[in-house]
Design a protein around this motif. Structure first.
Motif, PDB file in Angstrom:
ATOM      1  N   ILE A  13       0.854  -1.188   0.000  1.00 30.87           N
ATOM      2  CA  ILE A  13       0.000   0.000   0.000  1.00 30.87           C
ATOM      3  C   ILE A  13       0.890   1.237   0.000  1.00 30.87           C
ATOM      4  O   ILE A  13       1.741   1.395   0.892  1.00 30.87           O
ATOM      5  CB  ILE A  13      -0.939   0.006   1.223  1.00 30.87           C
ATOM      6  N   ASP A  14       0.713   2.069  -1.007  1.00 29.15           N
ATOM      7  CA  ASP A  14       1.506   3.300  -1.117  1.00 29.15           C
ATOM      8  C   ASP A  14       0.586   4.508  -1.023  1.00 29.15           C
ATOM      9  O   ASP A  14      -0.469   4.536  -1.635  1.00 29.15           O
ATOM     10  CB  ASP A  14       2.236   3.341  -2.463  1.00 29.15           C
ATOM     11  N   ILE A  15       1.037   5.500  -0.267  1.00 34.67           N
ATOM     12  CA  ILE A  15       0.264   6.737  -0.150  1.00 34.67           C
ATOM     13  C   ILE A  15       1.142   7.881  -0.639  1.00 34.67           C
ATOM     14  O   ILE A  15       2.218   8.101  -0.092  1.00 34.67           O
ATOM     15  CB  ILE A  15      -0.150   6.992   1.311  1.00 34.67           C
ATOM     16  N   PRO A  16       0.700   8.589  -1.682  1.00 39.40           N
ATOM     17  CA  PRO A  16       1.490   9.742  -2.116  1.00 39.40           C
ATOM     18  C   PRO A  16       1.397  10.853  -1.070  1.00 39.40           C
ATOM     19  O   PRO A  16       0.306  11.205  -0.624  1.00 39.40           O
ATOM     20  CB  PRO A  16       0.810  10.185  -3.423  1.00 39.40           C
ATOM     21  N   VAL A  17       2.538  11.364  -0.630  1.00 38.06           N
ATOM     22  CA  VAL A  17       2.557  12.472   0.324  1.00 38.06           C
ATOM     23  C   VAL A  17       3.407  13.589  -0.265  1.00 38.06           C
ATOM     24  O   VAL A  17       4.007  13.430  -1.332  1.00 38.06           O
ATOM     25  CB  VAL A  17       3.127  12.049   1.700  1.00 38.06           C
ATOM     26  N   GLY A  18       3.471  14.698   0.456  1.00 38.24           N
ATOM     27  CA  GLY A  18       4.187  15.856  -0.039  1.00 38.24           C
ATOM     28  C   GLY A  18       5.562  15.527  -0.593  1.00 38.24           C
ATOM     29  O   GLY A  18       5.867  15.819  -1.733  1.00 38.24           O
ATOM     30  N   GLY A  19       6.402  14.872   0.230  1.00 40.22           N
ATOM     31  CA  GLY A  19       7.783  14.686  -0.169  1.00 40.22           C
ATOM     32  C   GLY A  19       8.089  13.337  -0.787  1.00 40.22           C
ATOM     33  O   GLY A  19       9.198  12.840  -0.656  1.00 40.22           O
ATOM     34  N   GLY A  20       7.130  12.669  -1.430  1.00 37.83           N
ATOM     35  CA  GLY A  20       7.425  11.383  -2.040  1.00 37.83           C
ATOM     36  C   GLY A  20       6.285  10.406  -1.825  1.00 37.83           C
ATOM     37  O   GLY A  20       5.123  10.793  -1.804  1.00 37.83           O
ATOM     38  N   THR A  21       6.636   9.155  -1.667  1.00 38.98           N
ATOM     39  CA  THR A  21       5.628   8.129  -1.476  1.00 38.98           C
ATOM     40  C   THR A  21       5.815   7.471  -0.124  1.00 38.98           C
ATOM     41  O   THR A  21       6.916   7.068   0.234  1.00 38.98           O
ATOM     42  CB  THR A  21       5.721   7.056  -2.573  1.00 38.98           C
ATOM     43  N   LEU A  22       4.730   7.361   0.626  1.00 38.27           N
ATOM     44  CA  LEU A  22       4.792   6.687   1.915  1.00 38.27           C
ATOM     45  C   LEU A  22       4.419   5.231   1.700  1.00 38.27           C
ATOM     46  O   LEU A  22       3.293   4.930   1.319  1.00 38.27           O
ATOM     47  CB  LEU A  22       3.814   7.377   2.878  1.00 38.27           C
ATOM     48  N   HIS A  23       5.380   4.360   1.926  1.00 37.36           N
ATOM     49  CA  HIS A  23       5.118   2.930   1.750  1.00 37.36           C
ATOM     50  C   HIS A  23       4.546   2.395   3.049  1.00 37.36           C
ATOM     51  O   HIS A  23       5.290   1.944   3.918  1.00 37.36           O
ATOM     52  CB  HIS A  23       6.386   2.190   1.365  1.00 37.36           C
TER      53      HIS A  23
END
Lengths: 331, 334, 300
Positions: A13-23
């Motif tokens: 599950i990946d969540i796009p966040v401000g500074g990149g991708t949160l795995h």
């Protein structure tokens, strides 16, 4: 061996966040058989709740879910279209949330909400649905069930609301129930009653259950299988008895040392701690995610971490038995 | 901590404290009394940790507010070092009793730097000048295990455990005698919880603090407390030292609470507490013994007559089974 | 332990930006807010330096040069925006008119802000009877039609800049009271307020240093909205002849004075109308932007 009801391979599950991708979840595998209870245990941010939402297909639109396989009794959940998912949810798999106050709609009566899913998914009449609702309310231990149907959620106490939630989840006799911290908001005595209820109902109806919790006490008492989650990975999985009696991953042992055990831990003594913090999940983690907090960390922990143990009781660590025996010897 | 007193004299004492709220039901409903704290008497010897346990709505948080001077009791007295609280001004009370709240995300003002938050007590009480403040904040942050450089950061930049350390630092900077810990670890992760519990234990030993430790987690209370009081519907139904309470619980409610503790021991299953389920509505408390609708041992006598607090060598217990003058007195149980 | 990478785990944790840094980043990433702010600052600058910027005396009449068209309609650069029916330089009147509009907007919003915030915060913080009284007053105020009341009062007292400012200031506090009451109620329940009280902080201190900083963002948004509201009401009152009295240059008055000639010389109405529109738009853009920019913190 029977075919598992739910089989998940390499779920990410990946969540796009401000500074990149949160795995948030990094390639986890698990199987669940009918009638079995799997507890996913971990601290906040470990990805345990997202895992459950991923199975239900309830992740937000911006969150990306990939898996090699996510098989629910022959249906491939990774490819299921929204209509198929809607049919599955409520009818064959249902979910119980932590906060019963916010997951019940305050504008509708208990009866309306209980019968809604059944009327939607099964060819039954209103009368039959109400009869089923009364039957289930009684089963979850609510007295005067008939009169409760016309009540609104705010008229019930927290414990009662959680029972209503459980009854609601059971209306269509699902094969899989996912409960996300179902008792965290409740008092201890109510917690014991609700867990007992879930446990008994699961046995009685041969339901599989995924229980998401941070409470190791709850896990030990209700789980058949345990999956310990840390920073989006399953660090240790296995039958409850094995995981608790021979905890092999240093994180599992660290967690267990943090809780005072009545009758075993000396009163007032210093409890075990896990120093440090969870690593940032944005970007890639090199090697073992726990190595920054692990007392046995060494250079090799930066490399690929092998999965050890048997198929039943597995853990991810480069050390043989995760240094369990070495630790027990010094203790 | 210069005040001279013997070890056994209570630093904090509650005498027959009652707090009643008027609760209005509906727009035109008549206001009805809700007794949140009902005739509670407790005494807390210096250096002890009194664990206060009970379910939500039992009045433990109201009791904490009364002790902090945030609410005034309807009846009864609160004495600190033998002096009645009402007679003292709020500032001197604040020097002696400080709180640590449950939710470190709500207990720190998000608009203020850690230095501002921790030094607020010094500024309110007019202790020293800005030079002293920085030195004292540095010291107390070091004591709670935070580096001095967090002074210029804001709560939103910290983790839950760090925030709770900041809250502890704020509570301790005036060197109070008593700290009211209201569920200080229940919002924290397991690994952080143990760090905070260890810190609270260390601080107590080092500074001779007295804690009132409010929690619903009995395992934690057993670990940290020296005495325990069990609260039910605003009343203390049992009070004893920690060994007495956890090893020989007497009140059926205490027994049920202890039974419902889930320790991480596989194979034991989920216990059956045998409690009738619903926690009663405090506006409509049951007759007689307030616990009787949920009590597995209740009889008609319990419904009719409220038990009196029975003093025993172990401590007080409010149950007919232990009252020699009650027809229900049970020799075996007592 | 030699292999642990982070010797100081805390160091890793405190890396996020401060609330101030986050705010700055959001402010400079918000176009609407920036546009509104730039326009407003320019207008403010014009108002302050009106005597230096205006090419003519806004009151000087020249009956010989009545209703000269603006440059873009064939006029001369002597009067870039033409002259009005008394031959006064339109640009100069427009520039001085900015003073009136901004002054009325700012002072009226300030007066109503003080009244409304005091009432709202008191109601939210103390609750009980105070809240009952304030809620009653708010309801009374909401039941009054603002324009009608303002018209009546101005008609009785006579129109002047001061009267208009005071009347608007005394009438526009309702939104302040409602919003501040709700925000205070929300913040009052936070544990840091209880902690400050348990420290022994006095009630004024708790309100000023614990509550106000946490509701200030909402206050700023309401101030901008009410400023725009007051400016429009002044224009309306002046248009009806009950606001600022001639010969004071007010945009509303300019529209009013030009309306007789509207069919023949539409620019007499369109020019003051356009700047009024621009000012109110700028203020509203800023208010909306401020709400967007401060909202994420409320959520976390």
């Amino acid at each position: 061996m029977e075919k598992p009801l739910l089989s998940v391979r390499n779920l990410t599950i990946d969540i796009p966040v401000g500074g990149g991708t949160l795995h948030a979840v990094r390639g986890i595998d698990f199987d669940l058989n009918r009638g079995e209870t799997l507890c996913i245990v971990g601290e906040s941010g470990s990805g345990k709740s997202l895992t459950s939402l991923a199975v239900m297909g309830l992740l937000g639109k911006t969150i990306r879910r990939t898996a090699d396989r996510m098989d629910f009794d022959g249906t491939d959940l990774t490819r299921a279209n929204p209509r198929t998912m809607r049919k599955l949810r409520g009818a064959r798999m249902s979910m119980i949330f932590q906060e019963p106050m916010t997951s019940l709609n305050p504008a509708y009566t208990i009866g309306d909400q209980l019968t809604e899913a059944l009327l939607l998914h099964k060819p039954v009449g209103r009368e039959a649905a109400r009869a089923r609702a009364v039957e289930l309310l009684e089963k979850v231990g609510i007295t005067a069930a008939e009169s409760r149907l016309s009540q609104y959620p705010h008229q019930l106490s927290g414990g009662l609301r959680q029972r209503v939630m459980i009854a609601m989840a059971l209306m269509c006799e699902p094969e899989l129930i996912i409960a996300d911290e179902p008792t965290t908001a409740l008092d201890v005595t109510i917690q014991a009653q609700i867990l007992r209820l879930l446990y008994d109902l699961g046995r009685e109806m041969n339901m599989a259950m995924i229980l998401i919790t941070h409470d190791l006490g709850v896990v030990a008492r209700v789980a058949d299988k345990v999956a310990v989650m840390y920073a989006g990975e399953l660090v240790e999985t296995g039958p409850a008895a094995d995981v608790f009696n021979t905890p092999s991953h240093p994180y599992t042992r660290g967690l267990l040392r943090c809780i005072p055990l009545p009758g075993k831990t000396e009163r007032g003594s210093t409890l075990g701690t896990i120093p440090g913090i969870v690593p940032s999940l944005v970007g890639d983690i090199e090697g073992c995610a726990f190595r920054t907090r692990c007392p046995y960390a060494e250079a090799a922990c930066r490399s690929e971490i092998p999965r050890q143990g048997s198929a039943g009781h597995a853990f991810r660590c480069i050390h043989e038995d995760g240094k369990r025996q070495a630790e027990e010897a010094t203790a | 901590m210069t005040r001279q007193s013997t070890q056994s004299s209570p630093v904090l004492e509650l005498r027959n404290v009652t707090k009643t709220y008027k609760v209005k039901q509906g727009l035109f409903g008549k206001a009805r009394p809700l007794t949140a704290v009902n005739d509670v008497s407790l005494s807390l010897p210096r250096g002890e940790v009194l664990g206060l346990v009970g379910e939500s709505g039992c009045g433990k948080s109201t009791l904490a507010k009364i002790l902090l001077g945030l609410e005034a009791p309807t009846h009864g007295q609160v004495l600190v070092d033998g002096e009645e609280i009402g007679a003292q001004d709020r500032l001197s009370l604040a020097r002696r009793i400080q709180p640590i709240f449950q939710d470190p995300y709500s207990s720190l003002n998000p608009r203020k730097s850690i230095f501002d938050i921790v030094s607020l007590p010094l500024r309110v009480h007019g202790v020293g000048g800005p030079q002293d403040w920085e030195k004292q904040v540095r010291e107390i942050l070091d004591i709670v295990g935070l580096p001095a450089r967090v002074m210029n950061t804001y709560p939103s930049q910290m983790s839950g455990g760090q925030r709770q350390r900041v809250a502890i630092a704020r509570a301790l900077i005036m060197k109070p005698e008593i700290v009211i810990c209201d569920e200080p670890t229940s919002a924290l992760d397991v690994s952080v919880q143990s760090q905070i519990l260890n810190l609270l234990g260390d601080l107590r030993r080092e500074f001779g603090l007295t804690y009132l430790f409010i929690s619903h987690d009995l395992a934690v209370v057993e670990h940290l407390a020296t005495r325990v009081a069990v609260m039910y519907l605003g009343r203390i139904v049992e009070e004893a030292d920690v060994a007495g309470l956890f090893d020989h619980a007497r009140h059926p409610y205490t027994q049920a609470l202890l039974k419902s503790v889930l320790t991480p021991e596989p194979g034991l299953g989920v216990p059956d507490t045998q409690l009738g389920m619903a926690y009663p509505n405090p506006i409509d408390p049951p007759s007689g013994c307030q616990f009787h609708p949920r009590c597995p041992l209740a009889t008609a006598h319990c419904k009719a007559k409220a038990p009196r607090p029975v003093p025993t060598p172990q401590g007080l217990v409010e149950c007919h089974l232990y009252d020699t003058e009650s027809p229900m007195f049970d020799n075996k149980a007592a | 332990m030699a292999h642990i990478d982070n010797t100081d785990p805390l160091l890793q944790e405190i890396t996020g930006p401060t609330p101030g840094q986050m705010l700055r980043k959001r402010v400079f990433g918000h176009q609407g807010l920036l546009i509104g702010a730039v326009v407003l600052i320019i207008l403010l600058f014009i108002a302050i330096f009106a005597p230096l910027l205006a090419p003519h005396d806004p009151y000087a009449q020249s009956l010989m040069n009545r209703m000269e068209p603006p440059v873009f309609l064939g006029g001369t650069w002597e009067h870039p925006l033409g002259t009005d029916h008394l031959g006064r330089d339109y640009l100069s009147r427009l520039i001085y008119g900015a003073r009136v509009s901004l002054l009325i907007g700012a002072v009226a919003a300030l007066i109503s802000g003080v009244i409304g915030t005091a009432m709202g915060v008191a109601a939210g913080y103390f609750g009980g009877r105070v809240d009952m009284v304030v809620t009653f007053l708010i309801n009374v105020r909401l039941a009054m039609p603002v324009v009608l009341v303002a018209l009546a009062v101005v008609a009785i007292l006579g129109g002047s800049l001061q009267v208009v400012i005071v009347v608007l200031g005394l009438l526009l506090w309702d939104r302040f009271a409602v919003v501040m009451r709700a925000s205070t109620l929300q913040v009052r329940g936070r544990e840091y307020v209880a902690a400050a009280r348990a420290i022994g902080a006095s009630t004024p201190r708790v309100i000023l240093s614990e509550i106000m900083p946490n509701i200030a963002n909402n206050l700023i948004v309401v101030i901008t909205l009410e400023m725009a509201h007051a400016i429009l009401l002044e224009a309306a009152l002046s248009f009806l002849g009950l606001g600022v009295q001639p010969p004071t240059p007010s945009w509303g008055l300019m529209v009013s004075e030009g309306k007789n000639m509207m069919l023949f010389e539409p620019w007499l109405v369109l020019i003051p109308g356009a700047v009024l529109f621009l000012l109110v738009l700028a203020i509203n853009l800023m208010g909306d932007g401020l709400r967007d920019v401060t909202a994420p913190e409320n959520r976390s």
